[in-house]
Design an enzyme around this catalytic site. Structure first.
Site, PDB file in Angstrom:
ATOM      1  N   HIS A 208      -7.256  10.038  -1.937  1.00  0.00           N
ATOM      2  CA  HIS A 208      -6.693   9.884  -0.584  1.00  0.00           C
ATOM      3  C   HIS A 208      -7.596  10.500   0.488  1.00  0.00           C
ATOM      4  CE1 HIS A 208      -2.498   9.271   1.381  1.00  0.00           C
ATOM      5  NE2 HIS A 208      -3.451   9.056   2.255  1.00  0.00           N
TER       6      HIS A 208
ATOM      7  N   ASP B 132       0.854  -1.199   0.000  1.00  0.00           N
ATOM      8  CA  ASP B 132       0.000   0.000   0.000  1.00  0.00           C
ATOM      9  C   ASP B 132       0.888   1.247   0.000  1.00  0.00           C
ATOM     10  OD1 ASP B 132      -2.912   1.039   0.575  1.00  0.00           O
ATOM     11  OD2 ASP B 132      -1.535   2.229   1.801  1.00  0.00           O
TER      12      ASP B 132
ATOM     13  N   LYS C 120      -2.293   6.369  -4.136  1.00  0.00           N
ATOM     14  CA  LYS C 120      -3.375   7.320  -3.820  1.00  0.00           C
ATOM     15  C   LYS C 120      -3.097   8.688  -4.419  1.00  0.00           C
ATOM     16  CE  LYS C 120      -3.696   4.846   0.548  1.00  0.00           C
ATOM     17  NZ  LYS C 120      -2.315   4.528   0.897  1.00  0.00           N
TER      18      LYS C 120
ATOM     19  N   TYR D 204       3.318  10.005   0.704  1.00  0.00           N
ATOM     20  CA  TYR D 204       4.265   9.390   1.645  1.00  0.00           C
ATOM     21  C   TYR D 204       5.716   9.725   1.272  1.00  0.00           C
ATOM     22  CZ  TYR D 204       0.186   6.500   2.904  1.00  0.00           C
ATOM     23  OH  TYR D 204      -1.058   6.048   3.269  1.00  0.00           O
TER      24      TYR D 204
END
Ligand code: A2P
Length: 311
Positions: free
Chosen positions: A114, A48, A81, A53
């Site tokens: 997201h 994931d 996302k 990130y």
């Protein structure tokens, strides 16, 4: 929802592994080895990811090495996302293409919106999680329809949502040509969200549980948060099974037929978190854990953006 061989069948008929490796807060220099270990040594087949990130290019380098080692692309399920600053329909394709370039993939198995928040794009190369964001006047419908086109183009196999509440899902369902395959939400015994899980699953939207261990790495809440990994009820059940508290939490998620994505960069914990398919929690144990709910959120955008998102 139908589960076959520890995979849940999504509404596009693709089988998604119930267990995946989370990568939020996995640091540079650590995330690549963690993904490699998870796939090659611990048997994970689902990773994931997310653009925000900030670690997709290191993960992409690792994917390349893993595929060079012989794993087939089709054997891995990869989620990413769309970040809030890319909600404008004119930005959705390029955001997805950037993620594909970073991850060194031709397609994603799943691409999620997201958050249901369209933030202004100031062109920062590294948009931040925190600070009060400027917003953009872009509806969920505009963004969703641009995401549908990614499926048409073959860039992603399925699209879905993250952090969506009941009314937001109803909105998407009212115009979706392609129904969301997933809603990824914060789920653990302190915030089990039974009604939202039931609503999604009964509408054939599978649910992914993030922060399943109570997000112990979430610095924002560290001091005053209840520590799920120390919960006495879960600890007692863990001792009865000869398992760790983390393994019980992951198993509880799986038995609810939710996909679960514990994050770790530690090889021993990555391995242990996957050892959850050799025991079963009884109905009584499931109920005891499910009754621990206190509506506690470890992830609350009020703290980041001043948006009362979940109120
Ligand atoms: P680490 O990466 O050092 O293993 P969540 O998925 O709920 O956000 O939890 C992730 C956090 O929990 C990370 O800080 C991770 O640290 C830690 N963690 C992951 N697996 C375990 C485990 N089995 N026991 C204790 N802590 C864990």
């Amino acid at each position: 929802m139908e589960v076959v061989d520890n995979r849940i069948i999504l509404n596009n008929q693709v089988a998604m592994p119930l267990l995946g490796l989370g990568t939020w807060k996995s640091q540079p220099g650590q995330v690549g080895p963690a993904v490699k270990y998870a796939v090659l040594q611990a048997g994970y087949r689902h990773i994931d990811c997310a653009a925000i990130y900030g670690n997709e290019s290191e993960i992409g380098q690792t994917f390349k090495e893993i595929f060079n080692d012989g794993l087939k692309r089709d054997d891995l399920f990869v989620t990413s996302k769309l970040w809030n600053t890319k909600h404008n329909p004119k930005d959705v394709l390029s955001a997805c293409q950037q993620t594909l370039r970073d991850l060194q993939l031709d397609y994603l198995d799943l691409y999620l919106m997201h958050w249901g928040v369209a933030q202004a794009d100031h062109g920062d190369s590294k948009p931040n999680h925190s600070g009060r964001p400027d917003l953009q006047s872009i509806s969920l419908q505009q963004t969703w329809q641009a995401m549908e086109e990614l499926v048409d183009k073959g860039l992603v196999k399925a699209i879905g949502l993250a952090n969506f509440t009941g009314p937001m899902i109803l909105d998407v369902l009212s115009y979706a040509r392609l129904k969301p395959a997933i809603n990824q939400i914060e789920l653990h015994p302190y915030n089990p969200q039974h009604r939202l899980v039931e609503f999604c699953q009964s509408n054939n939207i599978a649910v992914t549980a993030y922060s399943p261990l109570g997000s112990p790495g979430n610095f924002l809440n560290q001091t005053e948060s209840p520590v799920l990994l120390k919960d006495v009820v879960v600890k007692t059940i863990a001792e009865a099974h000869g398992k760790s508290v983390a393994q019980i939490l992951i198993r509880w998620a799986i038995q609810r037929q939710t996909v679960v994505i514990p994050k770790s960069v530690n090889p021993d914990r990555i391995k242990a978190n996957a050892e959850v398919f050799d025991f079963i929690l009884s109905q009584t144990e499931m109920k005891e854990i499910s009754n621990l709910g206190i509506n506690y959120r470890y992830v609350d955008p009020w703290l980041w953006w001043g948006i009362p998102y979940f109120d």
